[in-house]
Design an enzyme around this catalytic site. Structure first.
Site, PDB file in Angstrom:
ATOM      1  CE  LYS A 143      21.534   8.206  17.846  1.00  0.00           C
ATOM      2  NZ  LYS A 143      21.427   7.236  16.750  1.00  0.00           N
ATOM      3  CB  THR A 144      24.057   4.184  23.088  1.00  0.00           C
ATOM      4  OG1 THR A 144      22.739   4.608  22.732  1.00  0.00           O
ATOM      5  CG2 THR A 144      24.085   3.802  24.557  1.00  0.00           C
ATOM      6  CD  GLU A 186      22.089   7.725  22.525  1.00  0.00           C
ATOM      7  OE1 GLU A 186      21.404   7.028  21.771  1.00  0.00           O
ATOM      8  OE2 GLU A 186      22.565   7.311  23.617  1.00  0.00           O
TER       9      GLU A 186
END
Length: 481
Positions: A143-144, A186
């Protein structure tokens, strides 16, 4: 892969909610508990940029809290009921806290008693995402990095995005970006409130069994419950862009008829083809439904980073951006903090730090290290007793492709020890599997001495884990932390 009705790429120009720095018509005073966290600090920056008054507190003073203070956001060390009174910050209108904060916490109790609104952090994120051109990135892994890449690609394409990221993005020098274009965020599934959020485009990277089985507020009882949360988030979104290479995602996205996909799979709408890996990254060609959009490069090794970059280019295309300019921006991207972060060198060996802490992430990081063509030497710190109990065989198997593994003790992350759960479960399985380079080294000084004595130009040393193993990478490379 079979999909529902597809949406064509369109240019969306509605400004994101975190855009610009125009003051809100009625400024409120937000007080953020745990403001030194990577997520809360990003909220602080975005709220301040919107003209709101922001203060916060955290148990520890860190470099991140010092940065917030330098930016004009006051921060108190420690937690106290006095923080919601007129001292030390003045009257507070909204207290923001994560679900991990007990409802009996003195600050929360004092806020409710004073009639101050207590707002969950996910409710705050919902306000930012609830616009047509927002992008919410979900999934167990990546995600990051994917959120960072989307923001960098959109910026490179001239779309001026706003961003909320769970890591420091070097291009922005921050975990937040202020812009007038699409808002990308995110979205962390460890907070159960994520399932009720809405966004314009959901980017769904993968779904596994992380944050499952514990009694903590950040854990789901079962993987089925967690995956149902993913499905609810997707169903609430305007459309979903899902990874075609991850089994089962299409079924989880069945509640949204506006589905597109990305990946290497033959049926994907956006495909990465003709991959050309080298020691520093991978060149590839991007196709949209069989039509080439152009060549791209990701300057981070590993197939998983090709997929992350492909998602970013797909989002750029969906928002009407210039894919060629976006690809150029991604080619220069070197990753957010603690995601394949190049720290320096030791005796000519490359020193990298990576946040990988569950088996899939660890395997991907080891594969990325192998792509460099160097001898792969990993310093691994298992994270949490419960996670180790659930997955130590998979962690051991994921590390088998490394040439050498120096294994630290488990990072508890505030969890109590579990009887019989120890890092040596991992080293024992690796040794039984025939790995000759596994060493259990709980003494960090011994790890540093060993690597200083043996590292050479043909090596890559990767400090790996979600705990404080990153400190060793800085010590090895002679970089201040």
């Amino acid at each position: 892969m079979t999909h529902g009705t597809m949406t064509e790429p369109t240019s969306e120009s509605t400004p994101g909610p975190a855009a610009g720095s125009t003051a809100a018509s009625t400024a409120l005073h937000y007080h953020l508990m745990g403001i030194g966290g990577i997520g809360m600090s990003a909220f602080a920056r975005l709220l301040a940029a919107r003209g709101q008054r922001v203060s916060g507190c955290d148990a520890l003073a860190t470099e991140l809290t010092a940065q917030l203070v330098a930016e004009g956001i006051p921060v108190e060390q420690g937690h106290s009921a006095a923080h919601v009174s007129e001292a030390p910050f003045g009257p507070v209108d909204v207290l923001v806290a994560s679900e991990a904060v007990p409802k009996t916490h003195p600050e929360l109790v004092a806020a409710r008693a004073a009639g101050i609104e207590v707002r969950p952090r996910m409710a705050l994120l919902d306000e930012l995402l609830d616009v047509p051109n927002s992008i919410g990135v979900i999934g167990t892994h990546g995600k990051t990095t994917t959120t960072s890449m989307i923001a960098v690609a959109l910026a490179g394409a001239g779309l001026d995005p706003a961003a909320f990221v769970g890591g420091i993005v070097p291009e922005f020098g921050s975990n937040a970006r202020l812009g007038s274009g699409p808002f990308v965020a995110e979205v962390d599934e460890s907070d159960r409130g994520f399932a009720a959020l809405r966004c314009g485009t959901a980017v769904f990277t993968n779904a596994e069994d992380d944050h499952v089985g514990g009694t903590q507020a950040t854990y789901w009882e079962t993987v089925e419950e967690q995956h149902a949360g993913f499905a609810r988030f997707v169903a609430h979104s305007g459309r979903v862009l899902l990874c075609a290479d991850w089994p089962g995602l299409d079924a989880l996205c069945a509640g949204n008829p506006q589905r597109l996909s990305y990946g290497q799979a033959a049926g994907a709408d956006y495909r990465a083809v003709n991959l050309r890996p080298d020691a520093d990254g991978t060149d590839f060609t991007v196709e949209y439904r069989g039509t080439p959009l152009g060549d791209a490069r990701v300057g981070l090794p590993g197939t998983h980073n090709v997929l992350n970059a492909l998602a970013a280019l797909a989002v750029t295309h969906l928002h009407g951006g210039d894919v060629t300019r976006a690809a150029a921006a991604l080619a220069a991207f070197r990753g957010p903090g603690r995601r394949w972060q190049r720290i320096g060198e030791l005796n000519g060996a490359l020193v990298v730090d990576d946040y990988a802490h569950n088996a899939t992430k660890v395997a991907a990081a080891v594969q990325a290290a192998r792509q460099t063509g160097r001898r792969v030497r990993v310093v691994f710190q298992p994270h949490r007793y419960l996670r180790t109990q659930q997955s130590w065989p998979r962690l051991a198997d994921a590390l088998m492709d490394a040439d050498e593994v120096l294994l630290l003790d488990i990072a508890a992350a505030s969890e109590p020890p579990i009887e019989g759960i120890h890092a040596t479960l991992i080293s024992g399985r690796m040794a039984e599997g025939g790995h000759a380079g596994i060493r259990y080294m709980p003494d960090r000084h011994e790890v540093v001495r060993w690597l200083r004595d043996t590292a050479g130009p043909g090596d890559i040393i990767v400090t790996m884990g979600a705990g404080d193993v990153w400190k060793l990478s800085r010590e090895l490379a002679g970089v201040s932390s």
